[in-house]
Each structure stands twice: as structure tokens, then as C-alpha cells.
Design a protein around this motif. Sequence first.
Motif, mmCIF file in Angstrom:
data_model
loop_
_atom_site.group_PDB
_atom_site.id
_atom_site.type_symbol
_atom_site.label_atom_id
_atom_site.label_comp_id
_atom_site.label_asym_id
_atom_site.label_seq_id
_atom_site.Cartn_x
_atom_site.Cartn_y
_atom_site.Cartn_z
ATOM 1 N N VAL A 216 39.506 38.423 48.426
ATOM 2 C CA VAL A 216 37.639 38.925 48.451
ATOM 3 C C VAL A 216 37.857 39.904 47.285
ATOM 4 N N THR A 217 38.053 41.188 47.385
ATOM 5 C CA THR A 217 37.839 42.373 46.566
ATOM 6 C C THR A 217 38.302 41.908 44.970
ATOM 7 N N TYR A 218 38.663 40.932 44.562
ATOM 8 C CA TYR A 218 38.425 40.561 42.955
ATOM 9 C C TYR A 218 37.669 39.253 42.245
ATOM 10 N N MET A 219 37.153 38.693 44.200
ATOM 11 C CA MET A 219 36.336 37.022 43.786
ATOM 12 C C MET A 219 35.534 37.797 45.062
ATOM 13 N N ARG A 220 34.176 38.327 45.124
ATOM 14 C CA ARG A 220 33.105 38.404 46.159
ATOM 15 C C ARG A 220 32.752 37.327 46.170
ATOM 16 N N PRO A 221 32.870 36.087 45.457
ATOM 17 C CA PRO A 221 31.490 35.278 45.599
ATOM 18 C C PRO A 221 32.610 34.328 46.656
#
Length: 274
Positions: A216-221
Motif C-alpha cells: 500500500v505504500t508503493y501502490m497507493r491506489p
Amino acid sequence: MESIASLLKDINPVYAALIATTFTWLVTALGAAMVFFFRDLNRAWQDIMLGFTGGVMLAASFWSLLNPAIEYAEEMYPGFGWLPAAVGFLGGSLFLFGLDKLAPHLHINFKESEKEGVATHWHRPTLLILAITIHNIPEGLAVGVLFGAAANGVDGVSITSAIVLAFGIGLQNFPEGFAVAMPLRRLGVSRLKGFWYGQLSAIVEPLAGVIGAAAVTYMRPILPYALAFAAGAMIYVVVEEVIPETQRDKYTDQAVLGLIVGFTIMMVLDVSLG
């Protein structure tokens, strides 16, 4: 709690998740260590502990995960905030469903003839450990995802709320570690091996936590989907595993009260501190 939050605030969320899930693993180890001090675990207390575990997981699934997922998704898709939450929730449930059908395991209070997953000749202790390991995957994932959500500035999610979730998971991991080690002891496993296998069942939590936080940090969507995914996985575990384990003896009422107490404590912690 706030002092701990201030210490973790400026740390990379992946490292913060690793620290938090290492804590939940260590609490499991502490619970498993009780096998050195007690000869047996009364069945009534075992069912109460399992019920407490289920209550904590149910409360955390909504207040810590599903509700923030809906609120965040509403910002991204006005009027359709429910959609990512529903997709993620179903995805988490189906993931655990598939894992449950494939991985050979045996729930704590079940007979060996009731083992689940693919056919295997593995012994009962191994199957018991695998059952709790499956149980612990969504717990570690939930903590990691919440730290990632806090780092991304999701409304209603903070470092404090992520710490509260880790504390709540740790709170229910203590009796869980005890509840794993003692049945192994009754099967003739030594105290040392009972402790070792009891703590080993939660070693998956730091790994799942790091994966969740990094995702979730590097793929916010994917954030609302990930929050709901963790919630769905936890709900599946509670309904498919935890509750049935508490309803196989005469202590069902005590187990239900344990669940209610666990739910209430986690709800109060999350609402008042998170």
C-alpha cells in the motif's frame, strides 16, 4: 501510546510494520511460554480465550480496516466508496477460502478425522501449527496495511490507530500462543517443543506485515482494496475457524462472553485511542 506513535511516526512504514508485527509475534511467544509453568489448560478457559480472540478480530475488522477503507474509497470514487471495499472484502475472504481448502491443517478442538486441506500423512501437531499459521496471516497483513495507510494520510487512520491494532492483535495473541502450546503438550510433545511450535505459528505475522505495508505504500491506489482485503480475511478466519472451535464442548456460553469482552475491548481501544 502517543509516545510510541511519535517514535514510529518518522520511520518508513515498512519498518514500522516490521517492528509492530515483531511485537505481536513476541507476545505469541510469551503466551506459548506459559507451557513451562502450567501442566494443562482448562477447556473452559481455552474456549474463553478463543472467543476473546474472535471478538478482537471482529472489532478490528470493522473499526480498524473496513470503515477506513470505505471512507478513503469515497474520496476516490464519490458515491461508490462501497465498491472497492466490497471487492477487497470478497477478495480477502476468497483468498482465505482457497488457502483453507489447499493447505493441510487441523483446528485445535477438532478430531484428526476432521483435518482439512489436501490429503496428507502429516502428524496432528504439524496440522495444528499450520491451522494457527493460516489464522495469523490476515492479522499480520492487517497491521502492515494500516501502517501503510497511515503513511499515506488516509482520513481516520493514524500511526496511533495502527499501533492500537497491533496492540489489540498482540493482546489476543497471548492466549492464542498458550492455546496452541498446551494441546501440543497434551499430545506428548515436550514443553520446549510445545513452546517452540507455539511461537513458530506466529512467525508469519512479520512477513505478512511487511508485504502489506510495502504494497500500500508503493501502490497507493490499492489502499482501500487492501484494507478491506485484510478485513475479509480476518472475518473468514473468525467464522470458519475461531467460533466453531469454541462450540464443541459445554462451555459455549463462556466462549460467547469471551468474544463479547474481546470485541468490546478492541472497540473501545480503537475508538478512544485510534
